[in-house]
Design an enzyme around this catalytic site. Sequence first.
Site, PDB file in Angstrom:
ATOM      1  CG  ASP A 192     -42.373  11.882 -44.838  1.00  0.00           C
ATOM      2  OD1 ASP A 192     -41.790  12.176 -45.894  1.00  0.00           O
ATOM      3  OD2 ASP A 192     -42.040  12.350 -43.733  1.00  0.00           O
ATOM      4  CD  GLU A 242     -39.469  11.321 -48.640  1.00  0.00           C
ATOM      5  OE1 GLU A 242     -38.339  11.778 -48.882  1.00  0.00           O
ATOM      6  OE2 GLU A 242     -39.734  10.701 -47.596  1.00  0.00           O
TER       7      GLU A 242
END
Length: 359
Positions: A26, A79
Amino acid sequence: REVRNFLVANAVYWCEEFHIDGLRVDAVASMLYLDYSREPGQWRPNEFGGNDNPDAVAFLQEMNATVYRRCPGVITVAEESTAWDGVTRPTDRGGLGFGLKWNMGWMHDSLVYVSKDPVHRKYHHNEMTFSMVYAYSENFVLPISHDEVVHGKQSLVSKMPGDWWQRRANHRAYLGFMWAHPGKQLLFMGQEFAQGGEWSPDHGPDWWLLDPAYGAEPDHRGVRDLVRDLNTIYRGTPALWQRDTEPSGFEWVVGDAADDNVFAFLRFDAAGTPLLAVSNFSPVVRHHYRLGAPDDIPAWREVLNTDLAKYGGGDVRNPEPLTPDSTPWQGIRLTLPPLATIWLCPAVPPCDVERPPSH
């Protein structure tokens, strides 16, 4: 170095000991840029005077290289919200070494489009076509991300306009478009059977929607069956994945039919065998809709139709075989079901795609 070693070892531990399928990292951008979400004066340039973080780059390269070397078959996904070059490029060529990159642009743009009432979609047509401008800059995964369907943002099917039937039809058409689009597909919990409520970590997906004993509606099972068939056909159709990272494996047939809310494109396998995907995001049946088609295909057949009755649709179909018009330019005339996606492949010679059985 101790922290870096711990993180790399931890990634390998999850893969080797727990046999997970992959890791999603992330907020990669906040690692790569020293000035990410910082005001002037809150950060210092690196030793070369830039705003990138060489230590973060080296760590991500080591993590990806180690995971892929020690755990064949596992994927890593980034991401990463910027245009950093080489997120999915191999580490020996200077890239970060991720297997896939979260396609946040496609996710945002396509959800904006499908959430609009069909009468307004023509003003947002480019939201569905823009992704092909950069589709081959990285290896992308197409996610309907958790960020977009929780915390009051509504589940995927509940984002769709219209009554409940139209919402589910939009949901099915969108999945058909998504599976045909270059990139890999990723759904979030409950989207595979059109769960209407947001996912909750307290009780998980609403599996009871699939159980007739609890008064479940058959259309939820229809969406589940569609996702199963999408996966079955995808696996058996090289045109949908064999040249996924090659621009020559994709060709627009109709990319500018904004007033009709129609998109049509071809996917090609290594031998040049095409699959034609057509999406009609309007709530009306379009009869005798003419599309250009490759000159060397004498006939086509439907291999997927998200409007079939077994999926909860209205069962608007095309007769077979579909043959080209005898006109100066090659073309076929289709019946486009409302709020639906259809896939067609060559009927002569027969393509390798086998229709899923009736459920």
